[in-house]
Write an enzyme that holds these catalytic residues in place. Structure first.
Site, PDB file in Angstrom:
ATOM      1  CE1 TYR A 162      39.337  23.333  50.336  1.00 34.18           C
ATOM      2  CE2 TYR A 162      37.771  23.132  52.141  1.00 34.18           C
ATOM      3  CZ  TYR A 162      38.170  23.737  50.959  1.00 34.18           C
ATOM      4  OH  TYR A 162      37.405  24.733  50.409  1.00 34.18           O
ATOM      5  CB  THR A 164      37.392  23.367  56.568  1.00 31.24           C
ATOM      6  OG1 THR A 164      37.321  22.163  55.779  1.00 31.24           O
ATOM      7  CG2 THR A 164      36.891  24.543  55.745  1.00 31.24           C
ATOM      8  CE  LYS A 165      38.293  17.612  55.740  1.00 32.75           C
ATOM      9  NZ  LYS A 165      37.623  18.557  54.825  1.00 32.75           N
ATOM     10  CG  ASN A 166      40.739  18.585  63.226  1.00 36.25           C
ATOM     11  OD1 ASN A 166      39.780  19.156  62.723  1.00 36.25           O
ATOM     12  ND2 ASN A 166      40.628  17.806  64.290  1.00 36.25           N
TER      13      ASN A 166
END
Length: 366
Positions: A162, A164-166
């Site tokens: 997603y 916002t993920k790393n």
């Protein structure tokens, strides 16, 4: 000469998705990876691969995103919640066995904020009771536990890509496993339950007929997203170094404030540094958590809450009769937690403004 189709560049699930899967398998040192449109899809399909029956139960943590619990419900099982450890904020492994009964089929540990759960204990419990383990690695793509990569310890590992993920591609997910039979089922379920995906049906070898083997879903990852994922995966280690620098800077700058900080990273583990959570106790800080959130937003600093405890949500209260006080540590954490920015793209000016804003609010009111 290749087959002429309506498009010359594959936009659906095709060769780029396969490359992404292959590189993920190599990164994780595992046999099989399947690219999907979300981690939610991965959790759902992993649960379905267990051939659950009505009345079956799956244990998970009370401190997680709602998708973890929802996928258990969608798979036809009942979620059973365990409270968190007050230090690690992960599932309290010492409280798992008391929730196990004849209906328990699996455990879904969530590696919260990028910190590994105590997987040795979880796997020992799972072996004793013949339970499957699905690792929710939405926060934990780089995470390791005693030399083992998160997602490779249990029966399945599920990852989120997603925005916002790393490893961010906008939307997307991945499920990994060494279980060929179950992954074959997941592969089919991810695309309508068909025996052949579209890319394999239309190839230079000629058209291949498909057969529907399961009542499947539309969970596949298109090549457009996989193309981004390939390049993001190759930059992951560089990003991880910067995340660690920021995480350590926050720990140093905030150590004298009356806020709750993440625990130190345990030896023999690797933290993914996905979230940096601080705890705002109004009595100690002189400001409520919600007021702190609002003030930070007025400073134009994006903050979040990860997460409200699962039993606080009306749907689960109505469906299962859950009460927030059933998991008191999760409830307290959910009422106090704030996630402050943690991104490899933050520069030193950004960080100075974030740190000074936190200190201003706490020192003014604490």
């Amino acid at each position: 000469m290749g087959v002429i189709t309506e498009v010359t560049v594959y936009l659906g699930t095709g060769p780029k998705a396969k490359i992404f899967e292959t590189e993920m398998s190599k990164y994780k040192g595992i046999d099989y990876s399947i690219a999907l449109n979300s981690a939610t899809a991965g959790l759902h399909l992993s649960c379905l691969a267990l051939d659950l029956k009505p009345g079956d139960e799956i244990i998970t943590t009370a401190m997680t995103f709602c998708a973890t619990v929802n996928t258990i419900i969608h798979a036809g099982a009942k979620p059973v919640l365990v409270d968190i450890d007050p230090i690690t904020w992960n599932i309290d492994v010492n409280k798992i066995e008391e929730k196990i009964n004849k209906n328990t089929k699996a455990i879904i540990p969530v590696h919260f904020a990028g910190r590994s759960c105590k997987m040795n204990k979880i796997m020992s419990i799972a072996k004793s009771y013949n339970l499957s383990v699905i690792e929710d690695c939405a926060h934990a793509i780089e995470t390791e536990y005693y030399g083992k990569k998160a997602g490779t310890i249990g029966d399945f590992g599920v990852f989120s890509f997603y925005a916002t993920k790393n490893l961010a591609i906008g939307e997307g997910g991945m499920v990994i496993s060494n279980d060929e039979e179950k992954m074959s089922k997941i592969k089919a379920l991810a695309l309508h339950g068909m025996s052949k995906d579209a890319w394999n049906r239309f190839s230079d070898d000629g058209y291949k007929h498909y057969k529907v083997q399961h009542a499947g879903f539309k969970y596949n990852m298109p090549d457009l997203m996989a193309s981004i994922g390939i390049h993001q995966l190759r930059k992951l280690e560089k990003f991880s170094i910067r995340r660690k620098e920021i995480w350590n800077l926050y720990i140093e700058e905030f150590k004298d404030l009356p806020i709750n900080l993440p625990a130190i990273v345990e030896s023999n583990t690797r933290h993914a540094y996905h979230l940096f959570n601080i705890g705002i106790d109004e009595k100690r800080c002189g400001i409520s958590r919600n007021n702190f959130l609002n003030q930070m937003n007025k400073f134009n600093i994006g903050v979040g809450v990860h997460y409200d405890s699962i039993p606080t949500h009306p749907y689960y209260q109505a469906k299962f009769g859950w009460n927030p006080n059933d998991c008191p540590i999760s409830y307290k954490f959910g009422n106090e937690t704030v996630s402050i920015p943690l991104s490899p793209y933050l520069n030193n000016n950004h960080l100075d403004r974030i740190i000074s804003s936190v200190k201003k609010l706490i020192n003014k009111n604490g």
